[in-house]
Design a protein around this motif. Structure first.
Motif, PDB file in Angstrom:
ATOM      1  N   ILE A   1       0.829  -1.208   0.000  1.00  0.00           N
ATOM      2  CA  ILE A   1       0.000   0.000   0.000  1.00  0.00           C
ATOM      3  C   ILE A   1       0.864   1.259   0.000  1.00  0.00           C
ATOM      4  CG2 ILE A   1      -1.658   1.353   1.353  1.00  0.00           C
ATOM      5  CD1 ILE A   1      -2.936  -1.327   2.131  1.00  0.00           C
TER       6      ILE A   1
ATOM      7  N   PRO B   1       0.306   5.373   0.044  1.00  0.00           N
ATOM      8  CA  PRO B   1      -0.584   6.526   0.106  1.00  0.00           C
ATOM      9  C   PRO B   1      -0.102   7.650  -0.817  1.00  0.00           C
ATOM     10  CG  PRO B   1       0.181   5.846   2.303  1.00  0.00           C
ATOM     11  CD  PRO B   1       1.061   5.188   1.284  1.00  0.00           C
TER      12      PRO B   1
ATOM     13  N   LEU C   1      -6.835  -3.442   3.641  1.00  0.00           N
ATOM     14  CA  LEU C   1      -5.620  -2.747   4.071  1.00  0.00           C
ATOM     15  C   LEU C   1      -4.583  -3.709   4.652  1.00  0.00           C
ATOM     16  CD1 LEU C   1      -7.148   0.431   5.751  1.00  0.00           C
ATOM     17  CD2 LEU C   1      -5.580   0.423   3.808  1.00  0.00           C
TER      18      LEU C   1
ATOM     19  N   LEU D   1      -5.206   5.341  -1.699  1.00  0.00           N
ATOM     20  CA  LEU D   1      -4.572   4.158  -1.126  1.00  0.00           C
ATOM     21  C   LEU D   1      -4.238   3.235  -2.290  1.00  0.00           C
ATOM     22  CD1 LEU D   1      -6.987   3.670   1.900  1.00  0.00           C
ATOM     23  CD2 LEU D   1      -4.721   4.730   1.920  1.00  0.00           C
TER      24      LEU D   1
END
Length: 312
Positions: free
Chosen positions: A169, A171, A212, A265
């Motif tokens: 992941i 950002p 996530l 994300l």
């Protein structure tokens, strides 16, 4: 309180809500405010600010970090005389990236470190104190602990747990030049929502935590929100339009906190690059590129830290 203490605290930015995780989920990201606090026996407060807010923030005892330091020390039964604060602000203010939570966490951690060891708060008490000062835990919890924080209130006490974040992941924050106060954004929310919307939101929040932590490919589905973003959109129309543009192209984009920052994300660096390209194209098409910053960040996994504590 002993004079001659020198403390440095570093606190990450945070992105709360993450779509359906309204007032309960928050992610720490790699953008940091740093404060250095020094005590002396001479009365008075000196504040030096660089970076975000340098031209507008107070430089006396009304500064939020100074105020929080003094409150933390005094609540433990001690007092401070001379205090010097040097603040290096990197987190944008009023953009939904947890700048006020960072200031509160900085002040509480610095004040706590100034206390004698036997009077210091433990991690659970630090979370509760910071949450009360901020008003809610969704930003302060990840700022303190790092990673993805799931927070709630139980019998009058704020609590939180962290869960691992998948290594893929990435950002990406699109930060507009305009600010938006949390109070203004919260004022747009209805007092009630339909039961089907609440039920749907519960399912997406649960899916988001799984996405996530274990399966980032499910992030576009997991970031669908039914509780707050639609209602707040009129206060941040450019942000809402950018978010919808990204989501329409398969990118998991949300309003960060109360906005107006748009947080992506991304599932890996390639998708982060694709998101940056889509953001650039949208901003150029709307002739607004000069009013935005685009930041590729990392997930902060360590949280706030007292990096240095010396006596001089």
């Amino acid at each position: 309180m002993a004079a001659g203490q020198d403390i440095t605290v570093r606190v990450p930015a945070t992105s709360a809500n993450l779509g359906p995780g309204f007032d309960s989920l928050g992610l720490a990201v790699g953008l940091y405010d740093t404060v250095r606090v020094r005590t002396s026996g001479e009365p008075g407060t000196t504040v030096q600010i660089s970076g975000e807010g340098a031209a507008t923030l107070p430089t006396d005892d009304t500064h939020l970090v100074v105020k929080t330091i003094r409150e933390t020390v005094e609540s433990a039964g001690f007092s401070l005389t001379g205090l010097r604060l040097d603040a290096e602000n990197v987190i944008p203010h009023g953009r939904g990236l947890g700048s006020s939570a960072s200031a509160i966490v900085s002040g509480v951690l610095a004040g706590n470190a100034l206390l004698p060891a036997e009077n210091r708060l433990d991690a659970a008490a630090l979370l509760d104190v910071c949450s009360r000062l901020e008003g809610h835990p969704d930003n302060v919890a990840p700022a303190l602990a790092g990673g993805l924080a799931i927070s709630w209130e139980e019998e009058g006490t704020f609590r939180s747990v962290t869960t691992p974040v998948h290594a893929d992941i990435v950002p990406v924050a699109a930060v507009p030049a305009t600010e938006l106060s949390t109070e203004s954004a919260r004022g747009l929310l209805p007092s009630q929502v339909p039961h089907p919307a609440a039920a749907a939101n519960s399912g997406r929040a649960a899916l988001l935590i799984h996405a996530l932590s274990s399966e980032p490919a499910l992030l576009p589905a997991g970031t669908v929100d039914f509780l707050h973003q639609e209602y707040r959109a009129p206060a941040m129309a450019p942000s809402a339009a950018l978010m919808q543009h990204l989501r329409g192209n398969g990118i998991a984009a949300v309003i960060s906190g109360a906005g107006p920052t748009v947080m992506v994300l991304a599932n890996g660096p390639a998708q982060a690059e694709r998101a940056e390209q889509l953001i650039s194209e949208h901003l150029e098409a709307t002739e607004s590129a000069e009013f935005w910053r685009v930041l590729r960040l990392s997930v902060d996994r360590d949280g706030a830290r007292v990096e240095e504590h010396q006596r001089y």
